[in-house]
Write an enzyme that holds these catalytic residues in place. Structure first.
Site, PDB file in Angstrom:
ATOM      1  N   GLU A   1      40.682  14.714  -1.644  1.00 32.83           N
ATOM      2  CA  GLU A   1      40.052  15.654  -0.705  1.00 32.83           C
ATOM      3  C   GLU A   1      38.723  16.176  -1.227  1.00 32.83           C
ATOM      4  O   GLU A   1      37.747  16.279  -0.490  1.00 32.83           O
ATOM      5  CB  GLU A   1      41.011  16.813  -0.391  1.00 32.83           C
ATOM      6  CG  GLU A   1      42.122  16.448   0.589  1.00 32.83           C
ATOM      7  CD  GLU A   1      43.219  15.582  -0.007  1.00 32.83           C
ATOM      8  OE1 GLU A   1      43.283  15.446  -1.247  1.00 32.83           O
ATOM      9  OE2 GLU A   1      44.019  15.008   0.759  1.00 32.83           O
TER      10      GLU A   1
ATOM     11  N   HIS B   1      52.742  20.991   5.796  1.00 38.51           N
ATOM     12  CA  HIS B   1      52.098  20.345   6.953  1.00 38.51           C
ATOM     13  C   HIS B   1      52.005  21.331   8.110  1.00 38.51           C
ATOM     14  O   HIS B   1      52.005  20.942   9.261  1.00 38.51           O
ATOM     15  CB  HIS B   1      52.880  19.096   7.398  1.00 38.51           C
ATOM     16  CG  HIS B   1      53.027  18.059   6.331  1.00 38.51           C
ATOM     17  ND1 HIS B   1      53.938  18.155   5.313  1.00 38.51           N
ATOM     18  CD2 HIS B   1      52.351  16.899   6.110  1.00 38.51           C
ATOM     19  CE1 HIS B   1      53.844  17.098   4.510  1.00 38.51           C
ATOM     20  NE2 HIS B   1      52.879  16.324   4.974  1.00 38.51           N
TER      21      HIS B   1
END
Lengths: 322, 336
Positions: A60, A129
């Protein structure tokens, strides 16, 4: 006009942006051949090639760092972070590079980047999530934080964000990706950043919300015939305070709804901004309906996310307050 | 070597040596000025002059540099005006960032020297992204990024090397290996030689004696050539020694006994002088005159810059967004 869900609308917006401007580059994990884990970038690599719709290794901070470096040299990168929950290793890049670049170079270097990432719960994603981390970004000067609540706004806000000359954190409420369909214009159109939208009008109270919670609040008000304004902020920072205060001065009663945990949440900022400007208009304390200050649970997510019952509890409390 | 080549080399090396002397003189001046309270802070460059100038010699003006907070010699050799550096350190109204950044955080868009941040290694992924632009736009420019060996422990270093290799990008990672991450010696930071880390990413890694101007130049030149030819990135481990403290706020006597004295045989200024003397390009008289001239230039520029007033206070709170936000406007009204 075509009926689209939010996934289709964002895909359509990205497609258009790629077509109109060869400086637009998408990059992220699994966004190419796989079309993204939510299929938001479906078909785009095939259409525009691997050098414009880039599959990246699993890193990321590298995705965001590379995107910043692209933006500093004239490209318009649109990086995707697969889940907002995974963005934290890139926070150094977001906070210390992207957000501060214009300021620290006095405008010599700027970062026109749109960082897209799905956020929020409701898809049985558990702790990692489901997070709603908008307050982390809202607390950083230099970022513009945007979240759409439906397909039409999603495409229009995205196209505005791609044209914007500063970094935008574009938070996509994943629960709404496929749950709502709207008529969406086929060509280019823009929904302005920094402007809230009044999605329902009424006199008794003001509900202020954004992103993933907007449809829930709308449905609740419709079902229970609540006579109130619903403001969808759309851009959290800089917030459209004018629209908020105008409504508060009319109704005098305010409920703020977000899915993120309460403590230090963006609702606190909205609430404080209102009391600083419109205390004399207030007829009741400002109430917040939010997620609890716990990690997001897997099994019990329906309890975590504010619902009809909790919103009405706050609405009734506000209306009864004398 | 043919006469013309020799004459060109002489010009090149004298330019390099001049930048090294100017940089050393400026470095000492700023450190003294910090002790006198005329400058707030500084990260000295002493000991890293030869490697930076050697690398800079291999670059073209159109190439991009993502440097770090210890790159004064490189900047001076590249043609960044000395007053830009001093104005930045003083944070006055002529500073390109108007005093918003602390000293040693340079930015010079005209010379393609990108804005410097504090958090180490975070410039590396940016360099990779900018190298992607060069490849995508077929500019034939390359990107060089610098960092200390301390940065090689940071995640951004590994992310950047991997990405640069995967996309085969025209970027050079110049590790200014000065042996110290503030108080941590390199042997305690990592068990591997820095240059060998490249192999984990399928990338070329080389070591250079960073105190040897010509060796660093040759190694960088080869890396630049490869990058321009589309042969991908290189990690250069340029080994030198941090002769000074990490910063003016640091006291290295707390953690190290090893010292390289200025003017000793291990000082890159002396090493460079020996090199140029051995080639017959300079002599003691030349050295003396150039050092005297450097003193005057540095002192004059420093005093000129010291006269420049600070920027208007309001400038410290603007320029956050292209279009300002009402929140900030309101807050600034309250504090000014």
């Amino acid at each position: 006009m075509t009926e689209m869900n939010m996934v289709q609308a964002i895909n359509n917006g990205l497609d258009l942006a790629l077509k109109l401007d060869d400086s637009v580059i998408l990059l992220g994990e699994d966004i190419g051949i796989n079309g993204g884990v939510f299929r938001v970038t479906e078909g785009l690599q095939k259409k525009y090639g691997e050098d414009r719709v880039m599959d990246t290794p699993l890193v990321e901070l590298g995705i965001v760092g590379m995107a910043i470096g692209m933006a500093l040299t004239g490209l318009k990168p649109v990086p995707e972070i697969q889940f907002q929950d995974f963005i934290y290793t890139a926070m150094d890049q977001i906070i210390n590079q992207a957000a501060k670049m214009r300021f620290r170079s006095n405008g010599d270097y700027t970062v026109p980047m749109v960082l897209r990432t799905p956020y929020g719960g409701g898809v049985k994603g558990g702790l990692y999530h489901s997070q709603s981390g908008e307050a982390y970004f809202a607390h950083t000067a230099g970022l513009t934080v945007v979240t759409p609540s439906g397909p039409y706004d999603a495409k229009g806000l995205l196209l505005s964000a791609i044209d914007y000359e500063d970094p935008v954190i574009f938070l996509e409420p994943k629960r709404l990706y496929r749950s709502i369909k709207e008529e969406v214009k086929d060509g280019e159109y823009k929904v302005p950043l920094r402007k809230a939208s009044v999605v329902r009008e009424g006199d008794d109270l003001t509900a202020i919300t954004y992103g993933s919670m907007v449809p829930t609040v709308k449905n609740t008000f419709e079902k229970h015939k609540v006579n109130g304004d619903i403001i969808d902020l759309r851009t959290l920072v800089p917030m459209d305070i004018g629209t908020v205060i105008q409504s508060v001065e009319k109704t005098g009663r305010v409920v703020i709804i977000h899915e993120a945990p309460r403590t230090g949440g963006f609702g606190a900022e909205i609430s404080a901004s209102i009391t600083e400007r419109a205390l004399e208009s207030l007829l009741a304390p400002i109430l917040r309906v939010t997620g609890p200050d716990s990690p997001f649970p897997y099994k019990m997510e329906d309890y975590y996310i504010p619902d009809d019952r909790r919103i009405m509890k706050a609405v009734n409390k506000l209306l009864e307050f004398r | 070597m043919p006469e013309q080549d020799k004459s060109e080399e002489k010009t090149r090396l004298i330019k390099a040596y001049t930048a090294i002397v100017l940089s050393r003189t400026l470095d000492n001046k700023i450190v003294v000025s910090q002790r006198q309270g005329r400058v707030g802070f500084y990260t000295p460059t002493i000991g890293q002059e030869a490697l930076q100038v050697g690398a800079s010699m291999a670059l073209q003006d159109k190439d991009l540099i993502y440097g770090y907070y210890r790159d004064v010699p490189l900047m001076l050799h590249r043609g960044v005006p000395m007053e830009n550096i001093i104005n930045q350190i003083m944070g006055n109204r002529e500073d390109s960032a108007l005093g918003r950044q602390m000293p040693s955080h340079y930015c010079d868009k005209k010379r393609n020297f990108m804005s410097v941040q504090s958090p180490v290694a975070t410039n590396l992924p940016l360099a990779v992204g900018s190298a992607y632009t060069q490849k995508y736009r077929k500019t034939n420019s390359i990107v060089l990024t610098t960092f200390g060996e301390g940065s090689t422990s940071a995640p951004d270093f590994h992310a950047a090397l991997n990405l640069a290799a995967v996309y085969n990008l025209p970027v050079i990672f110049l590790c200014e290996n000065n042996g110290w991450a503030i108080s941590m010696p390199v042997e305690k930071q990592t068990l591997a030689e820095i240059w060998t880390k490249a192999s984990a990413y399928g990338m070329r890694g080389v070591r250079a004696n960073g105190n040897d101007l010509l060796e660093t130049y040759e190694v960088t030149r080869e890396a630049v050539k490869r990058a321009r030819e589309g042969k991908g990135p290189t990690l250069i481990d340029a080994v030198s020694f941090r002769m000074g403290p990490h910063s003016t706020s640091d006291d290295p006597t707390k953690y190290r006994d090893v010292i390289v004295e200025e003017g000793s045989d291990k000082d890159p200024v002396i090493i460079t002088e020996k090199l140029l003397k051995s080639k017959g390009y300079i002599d003691d008289k030349f050295i003396e005159s150039i050092k005297t001239r450097a003193e005057k230039i540095v002192n004059d520029k420093f005093e000129e810059c010291a006269k420049i007033p600070a920027a208007d206070p309001s400038s410290a709170f603007t320029g956050v967004y292209k279009e300002s936000s009402w929140m900030l406007d309101e807050e600034v009204k309250d504090l000014l």
